[in-house]
Design a protein around this motif. Structure first.
Motif, PDB file in Angstrom:
ATOM      1  N   MET A  84      -7.567   5.146  -4.925  1.00 33.46           N
ATOM      2  CA  MET A  84      -8.698   6.059  -4.793  1.00 33.46           C
ATOM      3  C   MET A  84      -8.629   6.897  -3.527  1.00 33.46           C
ATOM      4  SD  MET A  84     -10.362   5.811  -7.544  1.00 33.46           S
ATOM      5  CE  MET A  84     -10.408   4.677  -8.929  1.00 33.46           C
ATOM      6  N   GLU A  85      -8.018   6.357  -2.498  1.00 32.19           N
ATOM      7  CA  GLU A  85      -7.839   7.132  -1.265  1.00 32.19           C
ATOM      8  C   GLU A  85      -6.987   8.371  -1.540  1.00 32.19           C
ATOM      9  OE1 GLU A  85      -6.358   6.492   3.362  1.00 32.19           O
ATOM     10  OE2 GLU A  85      -5.811   5.027   1.827  1.00 32.19           O
TER      11      GLU A  85
ATOM     12  N   ASP B 184      -8.571  -5.529  -9.143  1.00 27.33           N
ATOM     13  CA  ASP B 184      -8.095  -5.736  -7.766  1.00 27.33           C
ATOM     14  C   ASP B 184      -8.596  -4.592  -6.888  1.00 27.33           C
ATOM     15  OD1 ASP B 184      -6.617  -5.928  -5.383  1.00 27.33           O
ATOM     16  OD2 ASP B 184      -4.889  -6.797  -6.423  1.00 27.33           O
ATOM     17  N   GLU B 185      -9.703  -4.823  -6.210  1.00 25.34           N
ATOM     18  CA  GLU B 185     -10.331  -3.742  -5.450  1.00 25.34           C
ATOM     19  C   GLU B 185      -9.434  -3.215  -4.338  1.00 25.34           C
ATOM     20  OE1 GLU B 185     -14.611  -2.720  -3.292  1.00 25.34           O
ATOM     21  OE2 GLU B 185     -14.376  -4.557  -4.454  1.00 25.34           O
ATOM     22  N   LYS B 186      -8.643  -4.081  -3.719  1.00 22.93           N
ATOM     23  CA  LYS B 186      -7.764  -3.633  -2.631  1.00 22.93           C
ATOM     24  C   LYS B 186      -6.716  -2.642  -3.141  1.00 22.93           C
ATOM     25  CE  LYS B 186      -5.004  -5.323   1.252  1.00 22.93           C
ATOM     26  NZ  LYS B 186      -3.931  -4.334   1.076  1.00 22.93           N
ATOM     27  N   LYS B 187      -6.116  -2.939  -4.289  1.00 25.10           N
ATOM     28  CA  LYS B 187      -5.120  -2.023  -4.865  1.00 25.10           C
ATOM     29  C   LYS B 187      -5.792  -0.713  -5.278  1.00 25.10           C
ATOM     30  CE  LYS B 187      -1.871  -5.111  -4.546  1.00 25.10           C
ATOM     31  NZ  LYS B 187      -0.917  -5.033  -3.419  1.00 25.10           N
TER      32      LYS B 187
ATOM     33  N   ASP C 130       0.824  -1.200   0.000  1.00 26.15           N
ATOM     34  CA  ASP C 130       0.000   0.000   0.000  1.00 26.15           C
ATOM     35  C   ASP C 130       0.864   1.258   0.000  1.00 26.15           C
ATOM     36  OD1 ASP C 130      -2.203  -1.597   0.018  1.00 26.15           O
ATOM     37  OD2 ASP C 130      -2.768  -1.194   2.096  1.00 26.15           O
ATOM     38  N   GLU C 131       1.917   1.250   0.792  1.00 28.42           N
ATOM     39  CA  GLU C 131       2.787   2.418   0.880  1.00 28.42           C
ATOM     40  C   GLU C 131       3.504   2.676  -0.430  1.00 28.42           C
ATOM     41  OE1 GLU C 131       2.966   4.745   3.260  1.00 28.42           O
ATOM     42  OE2 GLU C 131       1.268   3.619   4.078  1.00 28.42           O
TER      43      GLU C 131
ATOM     44  N   VAL D 137       1.575   6.855  -6.802  1.00 28.66           N
ATOM     45  CA  VAL D 137       0.424   7.670  -7.181  1.00 28.66           C
ATOM     46  C   VAL D 137       0.695   9.150  -6.917  1.00 28.66           C
ATOM     47  CG1 VAL D 137      -1.985   8.222  -6.613  1.00 28.66           C
ATOM     48  CG2 VAL D 137      -1.286   5.837  -6.901  1.00 28.66           C
ATOM     49  N   ASN D 138       1.216   9.460  -5.749  1.00 30.78           N
ATOM     50  CA  ASN D 138       1.475  10.862  -5.425  1.00 30.78           C
ATOM     51  C   ASN D 138       2.602  11.448  -6.262  1.00 30.78           C
ATOM     52  OD1 ASN D 138      -0.414  11.766  -3.294  1.00 30.78           O
ATOM     53  ND2 ASN D 138       0.408   9.998  -2.203  1.00 30.78           N
TER      54      ASN D 138
END
Length: 268
Positions: free
Chosen positions: A151-152, A143-146, A112-113, A119-120
């Motif tokens: 999206m966050e 892959d909804e988790k990714k 996730d990190e 993304v940033n």
């Protein structure tokens, strides 16, 4: 009476401030009016057709690859041409080679990190962007988790997401809604390298779809996937499409039309 006048003036000032400060220009939806948002992918490589696309006198949105050799240059070119930008975020495909995604992108083996960092970095690289769409990405888009992690970050930046629908099993809309990210999706791809007539025909089909649904999103490309052929087709088809009662709009303009007052972008 004085209080009423003051209240009126205050309301007018606030309204003007909101309109002037909105990231996208607002186009109220009109009855029997149809809208076509044209996205041109793969800016960032200085690919064939880049200049021809930027010379088009219709509104469109340029999707810029964030980690390419000409990213910074094309961000400036797109801005100076008066065109809107989104980020063409590279993502892992189920069938394509990992190398096709590029040196950086979103991959299924990332934490996730790591995803947040990429993304940033992409959002910072194309700092004029109003949103993003996916480059390739069939593995990530299922892959909804990714996608939740992506999206966050998109929500925090007030980004619009346009799902390129590179897989029929995309969960992009679900993830976007979960994090209150404004969502649009591709209606059709329009490119046919070397065959202008086919691209013109596909543009007209996209316009017809817009007439049926009220709006549509068509995606073309600079570079070998579309390039000068697509640019010439858009130039040829534009007037006829407008005569059909279909207005070309940018992604942010379409977002205001489709998502209206609920638009997270308009609240930034």
């Amino acid at each position: 009476m004085r209080k009423q006048v003051f209240a009126y003036l205050l309301t007018a000032v606030v309204s003007c401030s909101l309109i002037g400060g909105a990231f996208a220009s607002t186009k109220p939806k009109e009855e029997n009016k149809a809208y076509l948002a044209l996205i041109i992918d793969d800016f960032g490589y200085d690919g064939e057709g880049t200049e021809e696309m930027l010379e088009l006198d219709i509104p469109f949105t340029a999707a810029i690859m964030p980690f390419s050799e000409c990213t910074a240059e094309d961000v400036i070119k797109v801005s100076e041409a008066g065109k809107e930008a989104i980020i063409h975020l590279p993502m892992e495909s189920k069938t394509g080679k990992r190398s096709w995604v590029g040196d950086k992108g979103i991959f299924t083996d990332m934490t996730d990190e790591e995803i947040k960092s990429v993304v940033n970095e992409a959002f910072d690289a194309v700092d004029t962007a109003v949103g993003f769409n996916n480059h390739m990405g069939s593995a990530i888009m299922e892959d909804e988790k990714k996608l939740d992690t992506i999206m966050e970050q998109a929500h925090e930046r007030g980004m619009i997401f346009v799902d390129s629908l590179t897989t029929a099993n995309s969960v992009g809309k679900t993830a976007a809604e979960k994090f209150h990210v404004d969502y649009l999706e591709r209606s059709m791809f329009i490119d046919s390298p070397g065959n202008t007539d086919i691209v013109v025909s596909r543009l007209k089909k996209a316009a017809e779809k817009a007439k049926e649904q009220g709006y549509a999103v068509a995606i073309g490309h600079v570079g070998p996937a579309g390039g000068k052929t697509t640019a010439e087709a858009v130039k040829r088809a534009a007037a006829e499409i407008e005569k059909m009662g279909v207005e070309f709009v940018t992604v942010s303009e379409l977002n205001e039309i489709v998502n209206g007052a609920e638009s997270t972008v308009s609240k930034q």
